[in-house]
Design an enzyme around this catalytic site. Structure first.
Site, short mmCIF file in Angstrom:
data_model
loop_
_atom_site.label_atom_id
_atom_site.label_comp_id
_atom_site.label_asym_id
_atom_site.label_seq_id
_atom_site.Cartn_x
_atom_site.Cartn_y
_atom_site.Cartn_z
N LYS A 51 0.87 -1.48 -0.01
CA LYS A 51 0.08 0.09 -0.11
C LYS A 51 0.92 1.36 0.03
O LYS A 51 0.22 2.46 -0.35
CB LYS A 51 -0.69 0.07 1.31
CG LYS A 51 -2.08 -1.08 1.08
CD LYS A 51 -3.02 -0.80 0.36
CE LYS A 51 -4.29 -1.73 0.43
NZ LYS A 51 -5.43 -1.21 -0.56
N SER A 302 1.18 -9.45 -0.54
CA SER A 302 0.96 -8.33 -0.45
C SER A 302 1.38 -7.71 0.80
O SER A 302 1.52 -6.40 0.88
CB SER A 302 -0.56 -7.92 -0.73
OG SER A 302 -1.18 -9.27 0.00
#
Lengths: 320, 320
Positions: A51, A302
């Site tokens: 992110k 991720s």
């Protein structure tokens, strides 16, 4: 829609702010699958998740006026930390709307480590949005959406961009899909680099809106939002649906058991802390839905933010 | 006693059997300490610990006759797995004497993954030794000691050898000390490379025989063996005591709290699975007993084998 060029530009823009995360491999994993598997470890990224790439790419492109007014987002997850840290690095004010039920340690970290203003709201999507909209109206903050934002998507794509320069002759890339920002960016970066590389999105069966959206060619929602992969509970936007429709070869779904099995393999055998959402892409490989024998496969891990309190309490009790 | 040359030879002998483990760094850690810290991640080594280096170095140097008869060790820990895997890779029979109270999953892994003969004994040091000695008498196996063995020590030293080629201008190296094999090998490798690099051993306060042995210049034992750092409960041998006396600049001790704090930092902030013993060396740095400001510091993270059952049970309950 972001183009391949936007990913290359994003990479140059953000590379001094983000970690070039390492590729990890496992003999056992290669033996088990008959493939060569390369984990792109975004759990080692700043704030512990990919992110950071999207947030810093989006925020650094705001106008001076927008920067002076500050940014806002609502989330208790990785995107919130990424917006807060990005804003801090760029000297911009950030406001994070978090549910009052968020773990205290997260609220504290967002305030203290990342110097963001935290505004608490009720634990509902409606309250989050209302609170955020009121603050935007009052202060003219710029809202940084976690995935429905071209610059956030281009930033997310830089993880695959890096991977494709760290590992040569990749045949396939697997990435998890929630709101679709990471998968969108990954697919643009990959197809732009070499359109013959197959791109797979992996989604929890329990929240399979992307799978059904692609199948029916119409944007779908989820009825339940019950998965241990708590970073993947969101649904595609029109934007990410469109990018994924154009660029992704296939969406496959995995059960909760399969996610947990992949996560456990990564922890136990590879000694890496990944969150359930982060293990989803490997679960897609291990679920045997795609012919992978002898392929060279990039896997986007991720993130790695999990609550370790219960685990460490066992040790704390032992030494007290 | 092993010399620097023996470490160089060991490295050439074993490098195709072991992983060249990566160096991990953390901005947060460097900021927190004011130093530059380089973790040599032997938790990413085969079998999850540096023990692989010593075992394969020792076993590969046995005579053909010894190899034909097979090897034996007693342990339920990392050394057992290392002996079993080394023997398997070299096509040699291995017998591992394990306490009958060992976790079933460990017994099974030793049998199935590493194809070793597992002989169970009672859960006491005496039973382990008697059982082992009886098997040696009967089968003429070669005993591979976990640390009181020159070739095991030379193999262990190859981790520091690698580190010193992966990171330049290192000023200090920290390694944990239990039986002293890793610290002995680390100190020989480091002082042989550059005698100006300071070598620190870090030991749990609760089992501080090495600290007291150096202080009193006489080999000491431990009264209690109660530490979460369960890989460091053993005591120095005359051999490791002598090497450490000659080569190590200082032994420092750390509390259980300090070990746990370092372990938690590595898990939460660096996303790496380390065992308590593996976190000890970082605990030594964080305990502020040594002036480290502006130093470049190598830290041997010895292993990452922890029982994750309790942690994963929480997830299993959530998805069932």
């Amino acid at each position: 829609m972001p183009e391949y060029e936007n990913i290359l530009e994003a990479y140059n823009r953000i590379k001094n702010y983000v970690n070039k995360t390492p590729i990890m491999t496992s003999r056992t994993l290669n033996k088990k699958t008959g493939a060569e598997i390369f984990l792109k470890c975004e759990n080692f990224q700043r704030v512990g998740a990919f992110k950071m790439r999207g947030a810093i790419n989006a925020i650094s492109q705001l106008t001076e006026e927008q920067k002076n007014r500050g940014v806002i987002t609502h989330s208790s997850g990785n995107h919130a930390q990424a917006v807060a840290l990005s804003a801090k690095l760029l000297g911009i004010d950030a406001t994070i709307v978090m549910p009052e039920t968020s773990p205290k340690v997260k609220i504290q970290a967002t305030r203290e480590t990342y110097s963001a203003h935290v505004v608490l709201c009720k634990n509902s999507l409606e309250s989050r949005q209302t609170t955020t909209n009121q603050l935007i109206e009052k202060h003219n903050y710029t809202f940084i959406h976690p995935y429905d934002n071209e610059n956030v998507i281009a930033g997310a794509g830089t993880a695959a961009h890096e991977l494709l320069r760290q590992v040569n002759r990749v045949n396939m890339i697997f990435a998890p899909v929630g709101g679709g920002g990471l998968l969108s960016g990954t697919s643009i970066a990959t197809k732009g680099y070499n359109s013959e590389i197959k791109v797979f999105g992996v989604e929890p069966k329990n929240v399979d809106d992307a799978y059904r959206s692609i199948k029916t060619r119409k944007l779908q929602t989820n009825e339940s939002v019950n998965s241990i992969a708590d970073g993947l509970l969101t649904t595609l936007s029109e934007r990410t649906f469109s990018i994924i429709s154009d660029n992704v070869d296939r969406i496959i779904t995995v059960s909760e058991d399969q996610i947990l099995e992949a996560m456990r393999f990564i922890w136990e055998r590879m000694k890496i802390v990944v969150e359930p959402s982060g293990a989803c892409s490997l679960a897609g490989i291990l679920s045997n839905q795609v012919q992978i024998k002898n392929k060279r496969i990039g896997v986007i891990i991720s993130g790695g933010n999990v609550d370790l309190n219960n685990f460490f309490q066992i040790y704390e009790r032992r030494i007290s």
